[in-house]
Design a protein around this motif. Structure first.
Motif, PDB file in Angstrom:
ATOM      1  N   GLY A  83      -5.440 -21.253 -45.301  1.00  0.00           N
ATOM      2  CA  GLY A  83      -6.187 -22.246 -46.264  1.00  0.00           C
ATOM      3  C   GLY A  83      -6.043 -21.514 -47.615  1.00  0.00           C
ATOM      4  N   VAL A  84      -6.878 -22.092 -48.530  1.00  0.00           N
ATOM      5  CA  VAL A  84      -6.820 -21.811 -49.962  1.00  0.00           C
ATOM      6  C   VAL A  84      -7.418 -20.405 -50.239  1.00  0.00           C
ATOM      7  N   GLU A  85      -8.227 -19.995 -49.550  1.00  0.00           N
ATOM      8  CA  GLU A  85      -8.875 -18.843 -49.566  1.00  0.00           C
ATOM      9  C   GLU A  85      -7.756 -17.510 -49.529  1.00  0.00           C
ATOM     10  N   GLN A  86      -7.443 -17.746 -48.308  1.00  0.00           N
ATOM     11  CA  GLN A  86      -6.166 -16.857 -47.546  1.00  0.00           C
ATOM     12  C   GLN A  86      -5.003 -16.919 -48.725  1.00  0.00           C
ATOM     13  N   ALA A  87      -4.655 -18.128 -49.157  1.00  0.00           N
ATOM     14  CA  ALA A  87      -3.523 -18.147 -49.667  1.00  0.00           C
ATOM     15  C   ALA A  87      -3.892 -17.458 -51.515  1.00  0.00           C
ATOM     16  N   ALA A  88      -5.118 -17.356 -51.764  1.00  0.00           N
ATOM     17  CA  ALA A  88      -5.542 -16.756 -53.077  1.00  0.00           C
ATOM     18  C   ALA A  88      -5.357 -15.251 -52.889  1.00  0.00           C
ATOM     19  N   ARG A  89      -5.843 -14.780 -51.665  1.00  0.00           N
ATOM     20  CA  ARG A  89      -5.545 -13.480 -51.345  1.00  0.00           C
ATOM     21  C   ARG A  89      -4.142 -12.900 -51.309  1.00  0.00           C
ATOM     22  N   VAL A  90      -3.365 -13.808 -50.988  1.00  0.00           N
ATOM     23  CA  VAL A  90      -1.708 -13.829 -50.765  1.00  0.00           C
ATOM     24  C   VAL A  90      -1.154 -13.467 -52.190  1.00  0.00           C
ATOM     25  N   VAL A  91      -1.636 -14.572 -53.311  1.00  0.00           N
ATOM     26  CA  VAL A  91      -1.551 -14.151 -54.597  1.00  0.00           C
ATOM     27  C   VAL A  91      -1.685 -13.113 -55.158  1.00  0.00           C
TER      28      VAL A  91
END
Length: 286
Positions: free
Chosen positions: A54-62
């Motif tokens: 999801g977007v939250e996990q993607a943001a943490r990856v960024v």
């Protein structure tokens, strides 16, 4: 779940590489590595982050990737994320990013004049249940038959890799199973095997399926030295003897070989597959 990335010295010449996916990450690794092997003079520190849900996990990856940028390094990012929201979030990284899905999907949609469903699992072919199950069976077989742990049902193997210890049997076996669905067994040649002229008894009747891996003395000694420094096992003399005897054994039984010293696992596997004359398991496997 991310694999841990070692801290890097900005002047070390090591290039951090991230493979990102909202599914298994296999496609990102395969396509990314196909490009990276064209730069044999560079050293890559690879990190795979699959199942970005999801977007939250993607943001943490960024944030994780941008932290590498802030450390003064220049990472390279490959992604095959199919879900639009995840893909767009990942593209916010300040690192150079190669988006295989967007790059190719948009072109396919233009040609077909319709939009694809952009579901993560479809990218990786999970919908093909038979192919998926065959690949999982290949992986299970290969893990069971790693490093001579089992000689049960060797007749099911597409190929049996033979080599002295630390010549690359295990990574090559797993790559062939994971990427090509091949049933692979690998068997270590130890001193007792190399002192004689016959193939080891467990693989003797499977000679036509055997394939030998060799390397050079310096590389083998160095790799073994990382595991057992200062030992007879890692000495140049022992490595030289094992490699010489292994090559004599392969020549005597007309077993094809590949030198792994300067090849990537992808290149080694390509040589083996070319010899097999196919890239899929035998259709008559029980």
């Amino acid at each position: 779940m991310a694999l841990e990335t070692a801290e890097q010295d900005p002047g070390s010449g090591v290039v951090p590489v991230f493979f990102l996916s909202d599914s298994t990450g296999i496609s990102a690794e395969t396509m990314g590595n196909a490009l990276l092997i064209q730069f044999p003079d560079l050293v890559f520190d690879r990190t795979t982050i699959p199942f970005i849900s999801g977007v939250e996990q993607a943001a943490r990856v960024v944030e994780q990737i941008d932290a590498v940028v802030d450390a003064g390094l220049e990472p390279l990012v490959f992604t095959t994320a199919a879900e639009d929201a995840v893909r767009l979030e990942l593209q916010k990284t300040r690192a150079p990013i190669i988006d295989f899905f967007d790059m190719h999907m948009s072109r396919v949609e233009d040609v077909l004049h319709r939009r694809g469903v952009r579901q993560p699992s479809r990218l990786h072919g999970v919908g093909d249940i038979k192919r998926y199950n065959n690949r999982m069976a290949a992986i299970e077989f290969t893990i069971e038959h790693d490093d001579g742990q089992s000689v049960r049902m060797l007749e099911k193997a597409d190929v049996v890799l033979l080599a002295p210890s630390r010549c690359g049997k295990t990574p090559t076996s797993m790559y062939l199973a994971l990427q090509h669905g091949l049933f692979v067994a690998n068997y270590p040649l130890v001193d007792e095997d190399l002192e004689g002229t016959d193939l080891p008894e467990p693989v003797r009747e499977h000679q036509r399926r055997c394939f030998g891996l060799v390397t050079n003395v310096d590389r083998l000694s160095r790799v073994r030295g990382e595991r057992r420094p200062g030992s007879r096992y890692s000495s140049p003399e022992q490595c030289r003897w094992e490699l010489r005897r292994a090559q004599q054994l392969f020549d005597a039984h007309r077993i094809p070989t590949v030198d792994t010293s300067s090849r990537s696992v992808e290149e080694i596997s390509a040589v083996i597959i070319q010899h097999l004359g196919r890239s899929r398991p035998r259709s008559n496997r029980p």
